[in-house]
Design an enzyme around this catalytic site. Sequence first.
Site: not given
Ligand code: NCD
Ligand code: ZN
Length: 369
Positions: A22, A24, A107, A144, A186, A260
Amino acid sequence: MKIEFTEGKASALTFIWPDDWHTHVRDLEVMKAVVPITAKLFRRAVIMPNLVPAVSNLNMLKAYEERVLTAALLYPDFQPIMTLAITPKTTPADIKMCRRAGIRAAKLYPAHATTNSKEGVAHIRSLAPIFCEMEGVEMILLLHGETLRFPNGNRVSPFKKETVFVQTELPWILENFPKLKVVLEHITTAEAAELVLSNKYPNLAATITPHHLIYDVCDLFEGGFQSAFFCLPVLKDTSDKEALRRAATSGHPRIFIGTDSAPHSLAKKTDPCGCAAGVFVGSAALSMYVQVFDEMNALENLESFLSFNGPRFYGMAMNDNFIRLVRKPWRAEPPMRISGEGEFWQFGHRPGENMSQEFEWTMESKLAA
Ligand code: NCD
Ligand code: ZN
């Protein structure tokens, strides 16, 4: 896994390359800076689709994958695992087409639950035809897992959103689509950890971030609001953190790494009109996880969590190369300046403080098979 000891204390660890289930990596200039950080630590990474607009069809997925691979040119072993964003417009035909093209997971963001989720879904039960198709074509559902409102419209407290989801929408999904593989992403609460550990639902897995294993709501407010720690789902009580630590280090086969890592510019993290949600874990990830397993005297379960359980649940081969970490103070990376996007601080960078005290392990090298 090979553990080397110095004076009775573990001093070096060699184990199969981990993956990150996971993360971003964003897009454009930020992506170019962020992908190498992930590719340095991990062989594969599940790439979240919450761009603006969301990556919600096969064409967008293919184009995004190309861009990620271009950003990883210096890391030819790195493999992104792309995920489809489920929106109210997603059709069973989209699911089928993506699965045929090799996409393994989709997702689901509840609308407005987190960063870049306004294209998410408000009524999860309206997705029954999508879940049915995913079950049929064996596509994994990544959740989520937060409920924002009670049925009467009242808001759910940020500290209860995950628990309400785990008690309402999640059982509805798992019981109506019993063959659907689901990853609760998460997780942050004792309730979520205990549900996975109970084995009540054999197709339910969970990822846990390194920050939710080390910090809790006390850290979020220690000495004032600490925006670097602000993410969603929000850090919970110390007792939740303890439950997550026990779950992560237990060796349970359906609990695995998902950092995450979620980069935001310093300006967005410190915006007086609202702090962006997301912790840019970046290069601290492995040092943080190892720290937890070491503190819990559970290094023997580290490799399952980092390198075995994820591929097994996703139905993918395990990696065959190795990584080596040594007990040596970890150093935070200096801020990155990204053209047109401002300054980005990876986790652990705090001017005037030495975070290296906090993590004792450092990645030394990735080793060929
Ligand atoms: C994530 C993001 O910034 O894209 N932010 C977070 O607080 N974890 C999105 C997510 O996974 O919820
Ligand atoms: Zn995330």
